[in-house]
Design an enzyme around this catalytic site. Structure first.
Site, PDB file in Angstrom:
ATOM      1  N   ASP A   2       0.820  -1.201   0.000  1.00 32.23           N
ATOM      2  CA  ASP A   2       0.000   0.000   0.000  1.00 32.23           C
ATOM      3  C   ASP A   2       0.862   1.263   0.000  1.00 32.23           C
ATOM      4  O   ASP A   2       1.937   1.283   0.591  1.00 32.23           O
ATOM      5  CB  ASP A   2      -0.901  -0.025   1.248  1.00 32.23           C
ATOM      6  CG  ASP A   2      -2.090   0.903   1.104  1.00 32.23           C
ATOM      7  OD1 ASP A   2      -2.359   1.376  -0.017  1.00 32.23           O
ATOM      8  OD2 ASP A   2      -2.745   1.164   2.126  1.00 32.23           O
ATOM      9  N   GLY A   5       0.022   5.343  -4.537  1.00 33.42           N
ATOM     10  CA  GLY A   5      -0.650   6.580  -4.948  1.00 33.42           C
ATOM     11  C   GLY A   5      -0.147   7.775  -4.153  1.00 33.42           C
ATOM     12  O   GLY A   5       0.159   8.833  -4.719  1.00 33.42           O
ATOM     13  N   TRP A   7       2.667   8.010  -2.499  1.00 30.28           N
ATOM     14  CA  TRP A   7       4.093   8.226  -2.821  1.00 30.28           C
ATOM     15  C   TRP A   7       4.201   9.126  -4.051  1.00 30.28           C
ATOM     16  O   TRP A   7       4.997  10.067  -4.095  1.00 30.28           O
ATOM     17  CB  TRP A   7       4.750   6.867  -3.077  1.00 30.28           C
ATOM     18  CG  TRP A   7       6.205   6.894  -3.403  1.00 30.28           C
ATOM     19  CD1 TRP A   7       7.239   6.765  -2.521  1.00 30.28           C
ATOM     20  CD2 TRP A   7       6.801   7.052  -4.709  1.00 30.28           C
ATOM     21  NE1 TRP A   7       8.442   6.830  -3.184  1.00 30.28           N
ATOM     22  CE2 TRP A   7       8.202   7.006  -4.521  1.00 30.28           C
ATOM     23  CE3 TRP A   7       6.295   7.221  -5.998  1.00 30.28           C
ATOM     24  CZ2 TRP A   7       9.101   7.121  -5.583  1.00 30.28           C
ATOM     25  CZ3 TRP A   7       7.191   7.340  -7.056  1.00 30.28           C
ATOM     26  CH2 TRP A   7       8.576   7.298  -6.842  1.00 30.28           C
ATOM     27  N   HIS A  19       2.726   3.353  -9.033  1.00 31.29           N
ATOM     28  CA  HIS A  19       2.631   1.898  -9.219  1.00 31.29           C
ATOM     29  C   HIS A  19       3.890   1.369  -9.911  1.00 31.29           C
ATOM     30  O   HIS A  19       4.373   0.290  -9.591  1.00 31.29           O
ATOM     31  CB  HIS A  19       1.388   1.530 -10.042  1.00 31.29           C
ATOM     32  CG  HIS A  19       0.096   1.832  -9.331  1.00 31.29           C
ATOM     33  ND1 HIS A  19      -0.149   1.449  -8.035  1.00 31.29           N
ATOM     34  CD2 HIS A  19      -1.030   2.483  -9.740  1.00 31.29           C
ATOM     35  CE1 HIS A  19      -1.355   1.841  -7.670  1.00 31.29           C
ATOM     36  NE2 HIS A  19      -1.915   2.483  -8.681  1.00 31.29           N
ATOM     37  N   SER A  47      -6.978  -6.394  -5.360  1.00 32.17           N
ATOM     38  CA  SER A  47      -8.070  -6.958  -4.562  1.00 32.17           C
ATOM     39  C   SER A  47      -9.379  -6.955  -5.349  1.00 32.17           C
ATOM     40  O   SER A  47      -9.504  -6.266  -6.372  1.00 32.17           O
ATOM     41  CB  SER A  47      -8.248  -6.152  -3.276  1.00 32.17           C
ATOM     42  OG  SER A  47      -8.840  -4.895  -3.564  1.00 32.17           O
ATOM     43  N   GLU A  49     -11.882  -5.486  -4.458  1.00 32.07           N
ATOM     44  CA  GLU A  49     -12.362  -4.101  -4.344  1.00 32.07           C
ATOM     45  C   GLU A  49     -11.653  -3.162  -5.332  1.00 32.07           C
ATOM     46  O   GLU A  49     -12.212  -2.146  -5.736  1.00 32.07           O
ATOM     47  CB  GLU A  49     -12.165  -3.576  -2.914  1.00 32.07           C
ATOM     48  CG  GLU A  49     -13.088  -4.193  -1.872  1.00 32.07           C
ATOM     49  CD  GLU A  49     -12.732  -5.633  -1.490  1.00 32.07           C
ATOM     50  OE1 GLU A  49     -11.566  -6.041  -1.692  1.00 32.07           O
ATOM     51  OE2 GLU A  49     -13.632  -6.346  -1.006  1.00 32.07           O
ATOM     52  N   ASN A  50     -10.428  -3.512  -5.721  1.00 31.99           N
ATOM     53  CA  ASN A  50      -9.670  -2.651  -6.641  1.00 31.99           C
ATOM     54  C   ASN A  50     -10.324  -2.538  -8.027  1.00 31.99           C
ATOM     55  O   ASN A  50     -10.013  -1.608  -8.782  1.00 31.99           O
ATOM     56  CB  ASN A  50      -8.222  -3.140  -6.807  1.00 31.99           C
ATOM     57  CG  ASN A  50      -7.351  -2.892  -5.592  1.00 31.99           C
ATOM     58  OD1 ASN A  50      -6.413  -3.642  -5.318  1.00 31.99           O
ATOM     59  ND2 ASN A  50      -7.628  -1.831  -4.829  1.00 31.99           N
ATOM     60  N   ARG A 170       2.158  -4.792   6.422  1.00 31.82           N
ATOM     61  CA  ARG A 170       1.351  -3.816   5.688  1.00 31.82           C
ATOM     62  C   ARG A 170       2.080  -2.493   5.665  1.00 31.82           C
ATOM     63  O   ARG A 170       2.418  -1.934   6.710  1.00 31.82           O
ATOM     64  CB  ARG A 170      -0.031  -3.628   6.301  1.00 31.82           C
ATOM     65  CG  ARG A 170      -0.786  -2.538   5.528  1.00 31.82           C
ATOM     66  CD  ARG A 170      -2.246  -2.629   5.578  1.00 31.82           C
ATOM     67  NE  ARG A 170      -2.820  -1.681   4.624  1.00 31.82           N
ATOM     68  CZ  ARG A 170      -4.052  -1.692   4.218  1.00 31.82           C
ATOM     69  NH1 ARG A 170      -4.866  -2.618   4.664  1.00 31.82           N
ATOM     70  NH2 ARG A 170      -4.496  -0.803   3.359  1.00 31.82           N
ATOM     71  N   ARG A 176      -5.022  -2.048   8.957  1.00 33.22           N
ATOM     72  CA  ARG A 176      -6.187  -2.908   8.740  1.00 33.22           C
ATOM     73  C   ARG A 176      -5.818  -4.036   7.782  1.00 33.22           C
ATOM     74  O   ARG A 176      -4.787  -3.989   7.115  1.00 33.22           O
ATOM     75  CB  ARG A 176      -7.382  -2.104   8.223  1.00 33.22           C
ATOM     76  CG  ARG A 176      -7.085  -1.247   7.011  1.00 33.22           C
ATOM     77  CD  ARG A 176      -8.339  -0.542   6.484  1.00 33.22           C
ATOM     78  NE  ARG A 176      -7.996   0.398   5.432  1.00 33.22           N
ATOM     79  CZ  ARG A 176      -7.892   1.716   5.589  1.00 33.22           C
ATOM     80  NH1 ARG A 176      -8.123   2.276   6.753  1.00 33.22           N
ATOM     81  NH2 ARG A 176      -7.556   2.495   4.571  1.00 33.22           N
ATOM     82  N   LEU A 177      -6.710  -5.046   7.712  1.00 33.66           N
ATOM     83  CA  LEU A 177      -6.411  -6.221   6.887  1.00 33.66           C
ATOM     84  C   LEU A 177      -6.972  -6.107   5.471  1.00 33.66           C
ATOM     85  O   LEU A 177      -6.504  -6.805   4.563  1.00 33.66           O
ATOM     86  CB  LEU A 177      -6.956  -7.495   7.545  1.00 33.66           C
ATOM     87  CG  LEU A 177      -6.304  -7.885   8.886  1.00 33.66           C
ATOM     88  CD1 LEU A 177      -6.944  -9.152   9.438  1.00 33.66           C
ATOM     89  CD2 LEU A 177      -4.800  -8.092   8.734  1.00 33.66           C
TER      90      LEU A 177
HETATM   91  C1  IPE Z   1      -0.964   0.195  -4.175  1.00 36.63           C
HETATM   92  O1  IPE Z   1      -1.119   1.352  -3.457  1.00 36.63           O
HETATM   93  C2  IPE Z   1      -2.073  -0.817  -4.026  1.00 36.63           C
HETATM   94  C3  IPE Z   1      -2.501  -1.456  -5.308  1.00 36.63           C
HETATM   95  C4  IPE Z   1      -3.763  -1.664  -5.576  1.00 36.63           C
HETATM   96  C5  IPE Z   1      -1.511  -1.867  -6.298  1.00 36.63           C
HETATM   97  P1  IPE Z   1      -2.382   2.319  -3.564  1.00 36.63           P
HETATM   98  O2  IPE Z   1      -2.747   2.524  -4.981  1.00 36.63           O
HETATM   99  O3  IPE Z   1      -3.471   1.811  -2.674  1.00 36.63           O
HETATM  100  O4  IPE Z   1      -1.770   3.649  -2.962  1.00 36.63           O
HETATM  101  P2  IPE Z   1      -2.492   4.740  -2.058  1.00 36.63           P
HETATM  102  O5  IPE Z   1      -3.171   4.043  -0.921  1.00 36.63           O
HETATM  103  O6  IPE Z   1      -3.449   5.476  -2.927  1.00 36.63           O
HETATM  104  O7  IPE Z   1      -1.363   5.583  -1.578  1.00 36.63           O
HETATM  105 MG    MG Z   2      -4.145   2.218  -0.771  1.00 37.03          MG
END
Ligand code: IPE
Ligand code: MG
Length: 231
Positions: A2, A5, A7, A19, A47, A49-50, A170, A176-177
């Site tokens: 995680d 985004g 970063w 990414h 995930s 959810e993604n 994490r 969180r999980l």
């Molecule tokens: C990567 O980080 C998680 C993936 C789905 C590859 P995020 O995309 O969740 O980054 P943040 O949480 O927006 O910083």
């Molecule tokens: Mg994230």
């Protein structure tokens, strides 16, 4: 994994760049795992959810996955890494599936380490799927309801044949999980870090492992019992 985004945002870059930087961490952590003698490394890459993210971001993640699988195949072969996937991978576009299947097939005899990618993975989906499989076996008379034990449930998860994780890391500062391996993580040690995934490299990984080694894992028993039989 995680924090890609955030970063990127901190550097006024778009999320996709985050990414992309994150895939460098994947390379680094896979290599370090191999070096440290870790038998199974599972990465939560995408995930269930993604799928709700903007279509552009989702397809950029697919492109990065394809690039990664193609560019790493040779090194995976050299290093005896077996690539496995858990999740509802059938949801992926055909071209992604093809590259994934090719890499899994090419590496299937490798035994030194398993790189397990959670793709279109959600623990609730996985558990509901296990319940359906078990119910179907009962209906077909291949099983009776008394046979539905914790072991039987484990045997119907995507992670069949894989040990439960010892350590969960994490990144990105959340604690969180997020629907990850809910069943399998029952006794995992958890390491939370505010380091964003693109900055998560070998040194901090080693720190997490050293931290893990300091923990006393009692599995519900008392400390004095552990000297006799550690599990
Ligand atoms: C990567 O980080 C998680 C993936 C789905 C590859 P995020 O995309 O969740 O980054 P943040 O949480 O927006 O910083
Ligand atoms: Mg994230």
């Amino acid at each position: 994994m995680d924090g890609n985004g955030r970063w990127a945002k901190k550097r006024s870059l778009n999320r996709i760049r985050g990414h992309r930087a994150g895939t460098e961490s994947v390379r680094d952590i896979v290599r370090a795992s191999r070096e440290f003698g870790i038998q199974v490394l599972t990465l939560y890459a995408f995930s269930t959810e993604n799928w709700k993210r903007p279509a552009r971001e989702v397809s950029a993640l697919f492109e990065l996955l394809k690039d990664f699988l193609r560019s790493e195949l040779e090194e995976m072969m050299e290093n005896g890494i077996h690539l496995n996937a858990i999740g509802d991978i059938e949801r992926f576009p055909g071209d992604v599936l093809e590259v994934l299947r090719h890499a899994m097939d090419a590496t299937k005899a490798n035994q030194r380490m398993t790189l397990n990618l959670a793709l279109s993975y959600g623990a609730r989906d996985e558990l509901a799927r296990a319940a359906r499989l078990l119910a179907q076996k009962c209906v077909n008379g291949k099983m009776c309801v008394e046979d539905i034990t914790p072991e039987a449930i484990s045997a119907h998860l995507y992670t069949v044949n894989l040990p439960d994780p010892d350590l969960l890391i994490r990144t990105g500062g959340e604690a969180r999980l997020s629907n990850f391996l809910l069943w399998q993580l029952s006794y995992a040690e958890i390491f939370f870090t505010s380091v964003m995934w693109p900055d998560f490299r070998k040194e901090i990984f080693l720190q997490a492992i050293l931290d893990f080694q300091q923990r006393e894992r009692r599995f519900g028993r008392i400390g004095a019992q552990l000297i006799e039989s550690p599990r």
